[in-house]
Design a protein around this motif. Sequence first.
Motif, PDB file in Angstrom:
ATOM      1  N   THR A  39       0.830  -1.214   0.000  1.00  0.00           N
ATOM      2  CA  THR A  39       0.000   0.000   0.000  1.00  0.00           C
ATOM      3  C   THR A  39       0.863   1.262   0.000  1.00  0.00           C
ATOM      4  OG1 THR A  39      -0.213  -0.129   2.421  1.00  0.00           O
ATOM      5  CG2 THR A  39      -1.967  -1.114   1.091  1.00  0.00           C
ATOM      6  N   ARG A  40       2.048   1.177   0.611  1.00  0.00           N
ATOM      7  CA  ARG A  40       2.987   2.313   0.579  1.00  0.00           C
ATOM      8  C   ARG A  40       3.422   2.582  -0.846  1.00  0.00           C
ATOM      9  NH1 ARG A  40       5.921   5.775  -0.454  1.00  0.00           N
ATOM     10  NH2 ARG A  40       7.605   6.741   0.766  1.00  0.00           N
ATOM     11  N   ALA A  89       0.465   3.993  -2.842  1.00  0.00           N
ATOM     12  CA  ALA A  89       0.258   5.408  -2.533  1.00  0.00           C
ATOM     13  C   ALA A  89       1.299   6.278  -3.229  1.00  0.00           C
ATOM     14  CB  ALA A  89       0.317   5.624  -1.020  1.00  0.00           C
ATOM     15  N   ALA A 101      -0.857   5.373   2.796  1.00  0.00           N
ATOM     16  CA  ALA A 101      -1.029   6.760   2.366  1.00  0.00           C
ATOM     17  C   ALA A 101      -0.374   7.716   3.350  1.00  0.00           C
ATOM     18  CB  ALA A 101      -2.516   7.079   2.230  1.00  0.00           C
ATOM     19  N   GLU A 133       3.370   7.692   2.729  1.00  0.00           N
ATOM     20  CA  GLU A 133       3.698   8.446   1.521  1.00  0.00           C
ATOM     21  C   GLU A 133       3.559   9.943   1.762  1.00  0.00           C
ATOM     22  OE1 GLU A 133       4.369   9.982  -2.257  1.00  0.00           O
ATOM     23  OE2 GLU A 133       5.050   8.170  -1.230  1.00  0.00           O
TER      24      GLU A 133
END
Length: 210
Positions: free
Chosen positions: A52-53, A56, A139, A142
């Motif tokens: 997910t990093r 993002a 998110a 990021e």
Amino acid sequence: MGLQVLPLAITMMAGPQIMSAIVFVTTGRAVRVSLAFLSGVLIATVAGVSITRELAALLGSALPAGGLQSSSLGKGIQIGLIGLLALLALKNYLGRKTARPPKWLGTLMSASPATALKTGLLVILAMPSDILIMLTVGANLEHHKAGLGAALPFIAATLLVAALPLLLYLAFHKRAITAMPAVRDWMNTHSWLVNIIVCGIFITLVATGT
């Protein structure tokens, strides 16, 4: 990271996740299968946050400068999520008399370490609520241009919550042997209430922008 780590970690493990952990400490090989389960949770959480990093980062230029929550679209999604979660909580309450725990939970009583490892992976990577939380964490990383190391408190807190049944089992072995099955049975018969609590926690997180 700027997120409230403990509420996120508790929500990550609320529901079938913690129920699985409790079931495993009531089996004949409690320590072995519980450690395998925790390994799966750790691997899944690290992998999920990492993915997910990166996601993002790829979408960074497409997001508003102040983050998704600062846009009208973001606020609309936020309101929509709260509405859906409230409806889900209401559905669980209205169906409380006929509510039953997932059938797969019953199969965990005879699970091997390999099955426990697979369960640890699936209860994190296959749960929509956990995916949303990891997206939030990614998110956040990021937004602050932080690496995976900044998410270690969240990962550690998630693992700690997942390990609570095993830690209690080890610390209070004789009492845990009789208490844990009772807790497991209560959660099985009150799965509707567990689901409502999960919805309430997640509504709070969404509403406060955690």
